[in-house]
Design a protein around this motif. Structure first.
Motif, PDB file in Angstrom:
ATOM      1  N   LEU A 300       0.905  -1.323  -0.155  1.00 36.23           N
ATOM      2  CA  LEU A 300      -0.005  -0.058  -0.043  1.00 36.23           C
ATOM      3  C   LEU A 300       0.790   1.359   0.051  1.00 36.23           C
ATOM      4  CD1 LEU A 300      -2.983   1.054   0.231  1.00 36.23           C
ATOM      5  CD2 LEU A 300      -2.557   1.103   2.765  1.00 36.23           C
ATOM      6  N   ILE A 301       1.945   1.180   0.796  1.00 34.55           N
ATOM      7  CA  ILE A 301       2.713   2.449   1.007  1.00 34.55           C
ATOM      8  C   ILE A 301       3.430   2.703  -0.498  1.00 34.55           C
ATOM      9  CG2 ILE A 301       4.996   3.236   1.746  1.00 34.55           C
ATOM     10  CD1 ILE A 301       4.348   1.637   4.373  1.00 34.55           C
ATOM     11  N   LEU A 302       3.903   1.617  -1.184  1.00 32.08           N
ATOM     12  CA  LEU A 302       4.197   1.782  -2.573  1.00 32.08           C
ATOM     13  C   LEU A 302       3.377   2.369  -3.615  1.00 32.08           C
ATOM     14  CD1 LEU A 302       6.435  -1.784  -2.934  1.00 32.08           C
ATOM     15  CD2 LEU A 302       7.342   0.683  -2.601  1.00 32.08           C
ATOM     16  N   ILE A 303       2.227   2.124  -3.273  1.00 32.11           N
ATOM     17  CA  ILE A 303       1.085   2.545  -4.071  1.00 32.11           C
ATOM     18  C   ILE A 303       1.109   3.962  -4.147  1.00 32.11           C
ATOM     19  CG2 ILE A 303      -1.219   2.677  -4.816  1.00 32.11           C
ATOM     20  CD1 ILE A 303      -1.519  -0.547  -4.181  1.00 32.11           C
ATOM     21  N   PHE A 304       0.883   4.281  -2.865  1.00 37.73           N
ATOM     22  CA  PHE A 304       0.971   5.861  -2.619  1.00 37.73           C
ATOM     23  C   PHE A 304       2.104   6.551  -2.821  1.00 37.73           C
ATOM     24  CE2 PHE A 304      -2.658   4.557   0.564  1.00 37.73           C
ATOM     25  CZ  PHE A 304      -3.536   5.226   0.202  1.00 37.73           C
ATOM     26  N   SER A 307       2.094   7.744  -6.394  1.00 44.24           N
ATOM     27  CA  SER A 307       0.870   8.715  -6.486  1.00 44.24           C
ATOM     28  C   SER A 307       1.262  10.049  -6.581  1.00 44.24           C
ATOM     29  CB  SER A 307      -0.086   8.359  -5.389  1.00 44.24           C
ATOM     30  OG  SER A 307      -1.279   9.318  -5.518  1.00 44.24           O
ATOM     31  N   GLU A 308       0.336  10.655  -7.653  1.00 42.01           N
ATOM     32  CA  GLU A 308       0.781  12.271  -7.629  1.00 42.01           C
ATOM     33  C   GLU A 308      -0.256  13.245  -6.625  1.00 42.01           C
ATOM     34  OE1 GLU A 308       0.313  13.056 -11.795  1.00 42.01           O
ATOM     35  OE2 GLU A 308       1.857  11.947 -12.336  1.00 42.01           O
ATOM     36  N   TYR A 309      -0.925  12.731  -5.775  1.00 41.41           N
ATOM     37  CA  TYR A 309      -1.691  13.261  -4.762  1.00 41.41           C
ATOM     38  C   TYR A 309      -0.907  13.906  -3.894  1.00 41.41           C
ATOM     39  CZ  TYR A 309      -5.696  10.540  -6.717  1.00 41.41           C
ATOM     40  OH  TYR A 309      -6.784  10.417  -7.549  1.00 41.41           O
ATOM     41  N   PRO A 310      -1.490  14.854  -3.084  1.00 35.84           N
ATOM     42  CA  PRO A 310      -0.605  15.498  -2.154  1.00 35.84           C
ATOM     43  C   PRO A 310      -0.676  14.716  -0.949  1.00 35.84           C
ATOM     44  CG  PRO A 310      -2.943  16.501  -2.330  1.00 35.84           C
ATOM     45  CD  PRO A 310      -2.522  15.660  -3.638  1.00 35.84           C
ATOM     46  N   VAL A 311       0.410  14.729  -0.199  1.00 32.32           N
ATOM     47  CA  VAL A 311       0.784  14.209   1.212  1.00 32.32           C
ATOM     48  C   VAL A 311      -0.537  14.013   1.987  1.00 32.32           C
ATOM     49  CG1 VAL A 311       2.119  13.746   3.090  1.00 32.32           C
ATOM     50  CG2 VAL A 311       3.235  14.160   0.986  1.00 32.32           C
ATOM     51  N   SER A 312      -0.845  15.219   2.166  1.00 32.41           N
ATOM     52  CA  SER A 312      -2.077  15.440   3.181  1.00 32.41           C
ATOM     53  C   SER A 312      -3.239  14.463   2.766  1.00 32.41           C
ATOM     54  CB  SER A 312      -2.804  16.885   3.076  1.00 32.41           C
ATOM     55  OG  SER A 312      -2.927  17.207   2.078  1.00 32.41           O
ATOM     56  N   SER A 316      -4.892  11.184   4.631  1.00 33.07           N
ATOM     57  CA  SER A 316      -6.501  11.173   4.844  1.00 33.07           C
ATOM     58  C   SER A 316      -7.216   9.894   4.517  1.00 33.07           C
ATOM     59  CB  SER A 316      -6.964  12.362   4.415  1.00 33.07           C
ATOM     60  OG  SER A 316      -6.389  13.653   5.137  1.00 33.07           O
ATOM     61  N   GLN A 317      -6.523   9.211   3.525  1.00 27.80           N
ATOM     62  CA  GLN A 317      -7.145   8.007   3.003  1.00 27.80           C
ATOM     63  C   GLN A 317      -7.286   7.105   4.085  1.00 27.80           C
ATOM     64  OE1 GLN A 317      -7.931   7.110  -0.439  1.00 27.80           O
ATOM     65  NE2 GLN A 317      -7.413   9.257  -0.860  1.00 27.80           N
ATOM     66  N   GLU A 318      -8.509   6.629   4.280  1.00 25.03           N
ATOM     67  CA  GLU A 318      -8.822   5.727   5.469  1.00 25.03           C
ATOM     68  C   GLU A 318      -7.949   4.440   5.566  1.00 25.03           C
ATOM     69  OE1 GLU A 318     -12.793   3.473   7.589  1.00 25.03           O
ATOM     70  OE2 GLU A 318     -13.097   5.318   6.475  1.00 25.03           O
ATOM     71  N   ILE A 319      -7.622   3.777   4.433  1.00 23.69           N
ATOM     72  CA  ILE A 319      -7.033   2.611   4.419  1.00 23.69           C
ATOM     73  C   ILE A 319      -5.601   2.889   4.885  1.00 23.69           C
ATOM     74  CG2 ILE A 319      -5.927   2.799   2.168  1.00 23.69           C
ATOM     75  CD1 ILE A 319      -6.389  -0.011   1.724  1.00 23.69           C
ATOM     76  N   PHE A 320      -5.091   4.093   4.697  1.00 23.33           N
ATOM     77  CA  PHE A 320      -3.805   4.387   5.493  1.00 23.33           C
ATOM     78  C   PHE A 320      -3.761   4.879   6.719  1.00 23.33           C
ATOM     79  CE2 PHE A 320       0.193   6.724   5.168  1.00 23.33           C
ATOM     80  CZ  PHE A 320       1.022   5.713   4.614  1.00 23.33           C
ATOM     81  N   SER A 321      -4.893   5.943   7.055  1.00 27.92           N
ATOM     82  CA  SER A 321      -4.683   6.664   8.122  1.00 27.92           C
ATOM     83  C   SER A 321      -5.207   5.805   9.377  1.00 27.92           C
ATOM     84  CB  SER A 321      -5.741   7.933   8.428  1.00 27.92           C
ATOM     85  OG  SER A 321      -6.881   7.448   7.725  1.00 27.92           O
ATOM     86  N   VAL A 322      -6.036   4.518   9.138  1.00 27.29           N
ATOM     87  CA  VAL A 322      -6.342   3.818  10.068  1.00 27.29           C
ATOM     88  C   VAL A 322      -5.118   3.273  10.723  1.00 27.29           C
ATOM     89  CG1 VAL A 322      -7.312   1.452  10.348  1.00 27.29           C
ATOM     90  CG2 VAL A 322      -8.779   3.275   9.386  1.00 27.29           C
ATOM     91  N   GLU A 323      -4.171   2.680   9.549  1.00 26.69           N
ATOM     92  CA  GLU A 323      -2.890   1.817  10.299  1.00 26.69           C
ATOM     93  C   GLU A 323      -2.254   2.925  11.112  1.00 26.69           C
ATOM     94  OE1 GLU A 323      -2.580  -1.254   9.960  1.00 26.69           O
ATOM     95  OE2 GLU A 323      -4.422  -1.422   8.669  1.00 26.69           O
ATOM     96  N   ILE A 324      -1.999   4.278  10.674  1.00 29.08           N
ATOM     97  CA  ILE A 324      -1.403   5.148  11.553  1.00 29.08           C
ATOM     98  C   ILE A 324      -1.924   5.167  12.955  1.00 29.08           C
ATOM     99  CG2 ILE A 324      -0.571   7.428  11.765  1.00 29.08           C
ATOM    100  CD1 ILE A 324      -0.742   7.578   8.960  1.00 29.08           C
ATOM    101  N   MET A 325      -3.385   5.577  12.907  1.00 28.92           N
ATOM    102  CA  MET A 325      -3.904   5.371  14.278  1.00 28.92           C
ATOM    103  C   MET A 325      -3.784   4.197  14.848  1.00 28.92           C
ATOM    104  SD  MET A 325      -6.094   7.531  15.945  1.00 28.92           S
ATOM    105  CE  MET A 325      -6.889   8.655  14.841  1.00 28.92           C
ATOM    106  N   ARG A 326      -4.040   2.947  14.371  1.00 30.34           N
ATOM    107  CA  ARG A 326      -3.610   1.849  15.030  1.00 30.34           C
ATOM    108  C   ARG A 326      -2.423   1.920  15.689  1.00 30.34           C
ATOM    109  NH1 ARG A 326      -6.730  -2.648  13.358  1.00 30.34           N
ATOM    110  NH2 ARG A 326      -6.480  -1.996  11.134  1.00 30.34           N
ATOM    111  N   THR A 327      -1.265   2.265  15.078  1.00 30.25           N
ATOM    112  CA  THR A 327       0.076   2.079  15.386  1.00 30.25           C
ATOM    113  C   THR A 327       0.272   3.163  16.987  1.00 30.25           C
ATOM    114  OG1 THR A 327       1.117   1.682  13.560  1.00 30.25           O
ATOM    115  CG2 THR A 327       2.676   2.456  14.813  1.00 30.25           C
TER     116      THR A 327
END
Length: 353
Positions: A300-304, A307-312, A316-327
């Motif tokens: 998932l990290i490699l996909i992002f 990506s050309e989307y801004p870091v913010s 904010s993508q739930e699939i990514f931010s959930v893992e941060i919150m979990r950690t």
């Protein structure tokens, strides 16, 4: 073979209580009649196609040989696979697909190595550890999963099962003594703190619990009413049990060993010395938590990364931010467990000494 089948029944069947019942059976690759490497031009992806002759080895049509076209996973003669009939119950040619390669063999062998290693190194305590792990999976497979699938609150059920798992893991592995009691008390309070922080985090971030492919697939099964945000909370609670158990038991043992060296040491001195060990342990375990979640999310990290989307937006993508919150939440619960368990251990073991 009997043990192998029992393990499969015990650990796998409860997790598929919602699955439909497609016609899936086990087969063995007898021959590869055609094989060709190809490239998908649109995405420049190398792939392949195989024509296989497969003998059914587990089904009413046992020993029957079927033709299957395969472009899922490259197979060789002798491989065992799961084959799905897509022909509405008929057995005509071309109605079969390779569902998955049979990997139960390697999993079983490594499970045996794992259990043997624990028992060889830990002796009777290793045996108790394996038994407690077995009971923990029984609690998850036969209590947690069915209760959630029946519509009960994932948070309440996960909290109750987490407490039961902690009791089993600590007392069955380390014995019914004051060290175990101090570890259990410290861990349970830490789980409560973790659960509260998870609830606040999920509400503040407005997580839906639908950020993963698994949750989406689960939502498609009719007749199942699940609180997905609650399921996310329950997952965070269950996911932190292992590291909390580790740190709490270690702190209790450290206090015991300090008291053995000097029985008349002051409460505050024992607490400070044990806490200094705990700080080092927490530093290592927080790193372990972060790296474990990072490793699991590496694709998932490699996909992002591409990506050309801004870091913010990426964060904010739930699939990514959930893992941060979990950690983060798991690490906070871990930090809380050290001073709590240490205090319980210093108090309970002092009277024992």
């Amino acid at each position: 073979m009997i043990i192998k089948k029992l393990l499969i029944i015990l650990f796998l069947i409860p997790f598929f209580v919602i699955a439909e019942s497609p016609e899936i059976f086990k087969g063995e690759v007898l021959d590869i009649t055609f094989e060709e490497d190809t490239i998908i031009p649109e995405i420049n992806l190398e792939t392949f196609v195989q024509d296989l002759k497969i003998k059914i080895i587990e089904d009413n049509n046992k020993e029957k040989i079927i033709d299957v076209k395969n472009d899922y996973i490259r197979l060789k003669k002798g491989d065992r696979v799961f084959v799905e009939n897509t022909g509405n119950g008929t057995k005509e040619e071309g109605s079969f697909i390779i569902k998955e390669k049979d990997r139960t063999g390697p999993l079983f062998y490594f499970l045996i190595i794992f259990v043997s290693s624990i028992i060889f190194f830990g002796g009777m305590q290793g045996v108790r550890s394996v038994f407690s792990l077995f009971l923990s999976f029984v609690a998850i497979g036969y209590i947690l999963i069915p209760a959630i699938m029946s519509g009960y609150s994932p948070v309440l059920i996960s909290s109750a099962v987490a407490t039961a798992i902690l009791f089993i893991a600590i007392y069955f592995t380390h014995g019914f003594n004051r060290e175990s009691t101090s570890a259990f008390l410290g861990t349970v309070i830490s789980v409560i703190v973790t659960g509260f922080l998870s609830y606040v985090g999920v509400k503040m971030a407005q997580f839906t619990g639908m950020g993963t492919e698994e949750a989406f697939i689960l939502s498609l099964h009719g007749g199942v009413s699940i609180d997905f945000s609650g399921l996310l909370l329950g997952g965070i609670i269950i996911g932190t049990l292992g590291v909390l158990d580790d740190v709490a038991v270690t702190q209790s043992i450290v206090v015991r060993e300090i008291y053995k060296l000097q029985k008349d040491m002051k409460f505050s001195d024992v607490y400070k010395r044990a806490l200094s060990v705990g700080k080092e342990h927490v530093g290592a375990m927080v790193n372990t938590l972060a790296l474990a979640y990072t490793g699991a999310s590496l694709p998932l990290i490699l996909i992002f990364y591409k990506s050309e989307y801004p870091v913010s937006l990426i964060l904010s993508q739930e699939i990514f931010s959930v893992e941060i919150m979990r950690t983060v939440v798991g690490s906070i619960g871990l930090i809380f467990s050290v001073p709590l368990t240490t205090a319980f251990a210093v108090y309970l073991l002092r009277s024992k000494i």
